[in-house]
Design a protein around this motif. Structure first.
Motif, PDB file in Angstrom:
ATOM      1  N   ASP A   5       1.226  -1.251   0.280  1.00 56.76           N
ATOM      2  CA  ASP A   5       0.170   0.113  -0.177  1.00 56.76           C
ATOM      3  C   ASP A   5       0.808   1.063   0.137  1.00 56.76           C
ATOM      4  N   LYS A   6       2.261   1.253   0.836  1.00 59.53           N
ATOM      5  CA  LYS A   6       2.769   2.222   0.585  1.00 59.53           C
ATOM      6  C   LYS A   6       3.269   2.715  -0.142  1.00 59.53           C
ATOM      7  N   HIS A   7       3.696   1.977  -1.155  1.00 58.34           N
ATOM      8  CA  HIS A   7       4.507   1.736  -2.165  1.00 58.34           C
ATOM      9  C   HIS A   7       3.314   1.723  -3.529  1.00 58.34           C
ATOM     10  N   TYR A   8       2.412   1.455  -3.192  1.00 60.05           N
ATOM     11  CA  TYR A   8       1.386   2.290  -4.352  1.00 60.05           C
ATOM     12  C   TYR A   8       0.852   3.457  -4.212  1.00 60.05           C
ATOM     13  N   LEU A  48       2.946   5.857  -2.663  1.00 62.49           N
ATOM     14  CA  LEU A  48       4.280   6.268  -3.432  1.00 62.49           C
ATOM     15  C   LEU A  48       4.251   7.024  -4.830  1.00 62.49           C
ATOM     16  N   VAL A  49       3.823   5.372  -5.222  1.00 61.56           N
ATOM     17  CA  VAL A  49       3.365   5.751  -7.485  1.00 61.56           C
ATOM     18  C   VAL A  49       2.660   6.672  -7.335  1.00 61.56           C
ATOM     19  N   LYS A 108       7.886  15.501  -6.267  1.00 61.48           N
ATOM     20  CA  LYS A 108       9.574  14.932  -5.892  1.00 61.48           C
ATOM     21  C   LYS A 108       9.811  14.284  -5.079  1.00 61.48           C
ATOM     22  N   LYS A 109       8.913  14.067  -3.493  1.00 62.71           N
ATOM     23  CA  LYS A 109       9.594  13.642  -2.706  1.00 62.71           C
ATOM     24  C   LYS A 109       9.103  12.803  -2.895  1.00 62.71           C
ATOM     25  N   ALA A 110       7.495  12.087  -3.443  1.00 67.37           N
ATOM     26  CA  ALA A 110       7.821  11.227  -3.582  1.00 67.37           C
ATOM     27  C   ALA A 110       8.777   9.984  -4.070  1.00 67.37           C
ATOM     28  N   CYS A 111       8.852  10.639  -5.667  1.00 68.58           N
ATOM     29  CA  CYS A 111       9.523  10.848  -6.021  1.00 68.58           C
ATOM     30  C   CYS A 111      10.972   9.620  -5.742  1.00 68.58           C
TER      31      CYS A 111
END
Length: 186
Positions: free
Chosen positions: A7-10, A12-13, A21-24
């Protein structure tokens, strides 16, 4: 626990798609080391692997709007890294010799490795792999380390499935010879 990780990765995407830019940066931080290892195992040169890594992430972030999350971001970026690495090798004019079926059968009949040989320390094998000819190293890496089958390797490298199998068998034999020469095999 794994569901939270996914879920965290989704998330972030999704944030990257919205321009964060922070998520990237966070996605890059999470995947960069593993993807550098993938690139290095294929191209065999740290500087080139670093270039492949940077170009792959630039591609991924520029095409993020096309990412539909039918797979994980990790698998998606890995495919980009593998393709970029292979393209780099093609630029180096990677030459794999196509074999006919009879030659393939003769090679397949030879015993290349037995189970005991596979018990050697990973570090010794990795060092020996660096000494393999590029074509052998690439096929061996894609098959053993990246988990591609010979049909997929054939498609990636634009060779036949039999050529992939032949290169793999020859690579294993050559790797065994290198390990014997270095005194690693009894």
């Amino acid at each position: 626990m794994e569901a939270v990780y996914i879920d965290k990765h989704y998330q972030l995407v999704a944030e990257c798609k919205q321009g964060s830019k922070k998520a990237c940066y966070e996605l890059y931080r999470l995947y960069a080391k593993a993807m550098l290892n993938v690139a290095f195992r294929i191209v065999g040169n740290v500087a080139e692997a670093e270039d492949v890594l940077q170009e792959s992430f630039l591609d991924a972030f520029n095409k993020l709007k096309d990412f539909r999350q039918e797979t994980t971001f990790g698998l998606w970026i890995k495919q980009i890294v593998v393709n970029r690495s292979i393209n780099l090798l093609r630029k180096r004019r990677l030459e794999l010799v196509d074999m006919d079926g009879e030659q393939m059968e003769n090679i397949a009949d030879e015993e290349v490795f037995d189970d005991e040989d596979m018990q050697y320390q990973v570090a010794q094998v990795k060092e020996a792999m660096k000494l393999l000819p590029e074509g052998y190293r690439v096929v061996l890496s894609l098959y053993l380390l990246e988990g591609y089958d010979h049909e997929e390797i054939g498609q990636i490298l634009n060779i036949t499935e039999n050529t992939s199998r032949t290169q793999f068998l020859r690579a294993k034999r050559k790797l065994g010879d290198i390990l014997k020469q270095k005194g690693k095999v009894a």
